[in-house]
Design an enzyme around this catalytic site. Structure first.
Site, PDB file in Angstrom:
ATOM      1  N   GLU A  42      -0.719   9.117   3.810  1.00 34.81           N
ATOM      2  CA  GLU A  42      -1.003  10.075   4.876  1.00 34.81           C
ATOM      3  C   GLU A  42       0.165  11.033   5.090  1.00 34.81           C
ATOM      4  OE1 GLU A  42      -4.035   7.099   7.312  1.00 34.81           O
ATOM      5  OE2 GLU A  42      -2.014   7.442   8.086  1.00 34.81           O
ATOM      6  N   ARG A  85       0.819  -1.212   0.000  1.00 35.45           N
ATOM      7  CA  ARG A  85       0.000   0.000   0.000  1.00 35.45           C
ATOM      8  C   ARG A  85       0.856   1.267   0.000  1.00 35.45           C
ATOM      9  NH1 ARG A  85      -5.162   0.273   0.856  1.00 35.45           N
ATOM     10  NH2 ARG A  85      -4.963   2.183   2.135  1.00 35.45           N
ATOM     11  N   TYR A 119       0.334   5.628  10.944  1.00 38.46           N
ATOM     12  CA  TYR A 119      -0.367   4.496  10.348  1.00 38.46           C
ATOM     13  C   TYR A 119       0.158   4.165   8.950  1.00 38.46           C
ATOM     14  CZ  TYR A 119      -3.521   4.848  14.291  1.00 38.46           C
ATOM     15  OH  TYR A 119      -4.025   4.861  15.559  1.00 38.46           O
ATOM     16  N   GLU A 120      -0.189   4.977   7.956  1.00 44.47           N
ATOM     17  CA  GLU A 120       0.259   4.705   6.589  1.00 44.47           C
ATOM     18  C   GLU A 120       1.030   5.904   6.061  1.00 44.47           C
ATOM     19  OE1 GLU A 120      -2.271   1.359   4.336  1.00 44.47           O
ATOM     20  OE2 GLU A 120      -3.111   3.380   4.199  1.00 44.47           O
ATOM     21  N   GLN A 121       2.310   5.827   6.211  1.00 48.36           N
ATOM     22  CA  GLN A 121       3.192   6.892   5.765  1.00 48.36           C
ATOM     23  C   GLN A 121       4.134   6.339   4.704  1.00 48.36           C
ATOM     24  OE1 GLN A 121       6.774   9.680   7.520  1.00 48.36           O
ATOM     25  NE2 GLN A 121       5.355   8.779   8.966  1.00 48.36           N
TER      26      GLN A 121
END
Length: 545
Positions: A369, A352, A375-377
């Site tokens: 993000e 992702r 979380y999702e970097q």
């Protein structure tokens, strides 16, 4: 000769094991994914990163973990034809709140065990052990029984939170802890007793611990007993290795150790250390790993060869020297697997964040993000391993909105970084600027003025000389680099630059990042990444340097 640190850059909490002629060291990775670094050597001089065992969602998921949480203090051992890896997954650290009230007493430390017959194979799914404290370690006794030790955390008010070292038997057949938990060592007046390892030699059980906190007072403490369950008596000199009170030592913060016998019987101790910046005293490379020979005294105590308890910058290896290889300056992205020097943050779902196949020959980062996200970097980076280095990359990125950005980042954590990035807004159009997150400034976020640039691929560059950091860029077809006028403080990318109460246990990274906070997942493509260490030349970096 061994020159310390042997594992430069962020490589703390070393655990060492020898299997035949092969030495392996495991170190902490905290919020960086995959979890745990394992280096290999046969001569104790040249070390190569070969594995990160915790690499799938069933083993490790750190999404939401605060900065400097995640994987702490692995313990690597070998017995019964298996490698055993014990580690802590920290979910909550806490912090000091505004006004000085403590919010750090309640913490979540979960301890696990994974195994594998080969160091680079697929490690097992984790076995949960306990959540009573951190720094777990596995001891294999002569009779085949196994015991878990860890520091005991006490959250109650008015208590010593570092409550000592506890031990409990582990049943391999049942894959669980059995019997009663026993407190075997309460530590010394130096406090912060943690990092336990147990060894057996000549009928004695030796308990090695870390004390003094992981900063300037860090130390290695030794105690022993003729019974595994104690009582343990302290070594005559108490702390057998430390740079505490010795500001002249080039290796500071020495502590959190482990030791192994070399093939000739020499006890070799690994420990963490830090190299402060000469001008600022901050350890931008975080806590690194060093090694040195020790000796046994006539009455059976372990001490440094000189008997002074000091870490050594250079020492002799008891193993024959092998030919060293020089790592390449340029990393290309022409394989389906991310090169091993690079990591990302927290998530077990890297697909992702990035792809190495969607545009062949490139690392494609998907805009996710914000750069401060837990979380999702989309941030892929490698360790800074020297005081002075140059890093470059070439990026293809065409943003259409100010919520889209990508570029080259020098990163410590979500509150400490310098980010040279390309973005877009209606007034300036496509532009480049630097965003800095500053832990020791009145305003946490700082931006340089946007510089308008045309479309097309762009080369990005950073030069770091101790505490000096400069950025430059060059559009394709340009001969010269354009330097950002501002000079940035590289020393903020360190444990020591921090707001009160926050954990700071990692080190400086340099790498690539991409954000799309509008939710359209706009990608940025990176053609290569150069990292070259270089000698320091006094004065600012120049266009020709």
């Amino acid at each position: 000769m061994i020159r310390n640190p042997i594992l430069p850059g962020f490589n703390p909490d070393p655990s060492i094991v020898r299997v035949g002629d092969d030495y392996y060291i495991a170190t902490s990775t905290f919020e960086w994914y995959p979890g745990v670094q394992i280096h290999h050597s046969r001569d104790l001089v040249n070390w190569r990163l070969i594995a990160r065992p915790l690499n799938r969602i069933s083993q490790l998921d750190m999404r939401g973990a605060p900065d400097s949480c995640g994987v702490w203090a692995p313990c690597l051992t070998y017995a019964d034809g298996l490698f055993y890896l014990i580690y802590t997954d920290v979910k909550r650290y806490g912090r000091t709140t505004v006004g000085g009230a403590s919010g750090a007493s309640l913490r979540d430390f979960h301890n696990y065990l994974v195994t594998c017959p080969t160091i680079g194979g697929d490690w097992s799914d984790p076995v949960f052990l306990n959540s009573g404290g951190f720094d777990p370690s596995l001891f294999h006794d002569d009779d085949g029984r196994k015991y878990l030790t860890n520091m005991l955390w006490d959250h109650r008010p008015g208590r010593n939170r570092f409550a000592g070292i506890v031990i409990q038997e582990y049943s391999l057949a049942e894959q669980t802890l059995i019997g009663a938990r026993s407190l075997i060592f309460e530590g010394t007046l130096l406090g912060f007793t943690e990092g336990p390892h147990i060894y057996k030699r000549n009928g004695w059980y030796y308990l090695l611990t870390a004390e003094g906190g992981t900063g300037w007072n860090h130390a290695v403490t030794l105690a022993r007993s003729q019974s595994l369950m104690g009582p343990y008596e302290l070594a005559p000199n108490g702390h057998i290795l430390t740079s505490r009170g010795r500001p002249d030592s080039p290796l500071q913060r020495a502590g959190h150790a482990d030791w192994v016998e070399a093939s000739d019987g020499t006890p070799m101790m690994v420990y963490l250390c830090g190299r402060p910046l000469p001008n600022r005293g901050r350890c931008v490379m975080g806590r690194e790993t060093a090694i040195q020979p020790m000796r046994w005294t006539e009455d059976g105590w372990l001490e440094t060869v000189a008997g002074d308890g000091l870490p050594l910058l250079e020492c002799e290896s008891p193993e024959p020297l092998l030919i060293a290889t020089t790592p390449p300056v340029r990393t290309t992205f022409d394989t389906p697997v991310l090169p091993i020097d690079f990591q990302w943050l927290r998530t077990p779902e890297p697909q992702r964040l990035f792809s190495l196949t969607e545009r062949p020959g490139h690392l494609r980062l998907y805009g996710r993000e914000s750069i401060g996200s837990l979380y999702e970097q989309s941030l892929v980076a490698r360790r800074q391993q020297a005081f002075c280095y140059t890093a470059e990359t070439e990026m293809d990125f065409e943003p259409v909105h100010y919520q889209q950005a990508a570029g080259l980042v020098c990163y410590y954590n979500s509150s400490k970084f310098h980010y040279l990035h390309v973005s877009h807004d209606d007034t300036v159009g496509r532009h480049i600027r630097v965003m800095s997150a500053l832990p020791d400034a009145p305003v946490g976020d700082a931006f340089t003025a946007p510089i308008p640039i045309g479309s097309g691929p762009i080369a990005l560059r950073v030069e770091v000389d101790y505490e000096r950091l400069r950025f430059a860029f060059k559009l394709m077809g340009d001969d010269d680099w354009t330097w950002i006028e501002e000079l940035f403080d590289a020393s903020i990318l360190s444990d020591e630059a921090t707001a009160p109460g926050l954990p700071n246990f990692t080190g400086a990274f340099v790498g690539m990042a991409c954000q799309d906070m509008s939710g359209t997942v706009l990608p940025a493509d990176f053609a290569f990444f150069d990292y070259q260490e270089r000698p320091y030349v006094h004065g600012l970096a120049s266009k020709d340097s």
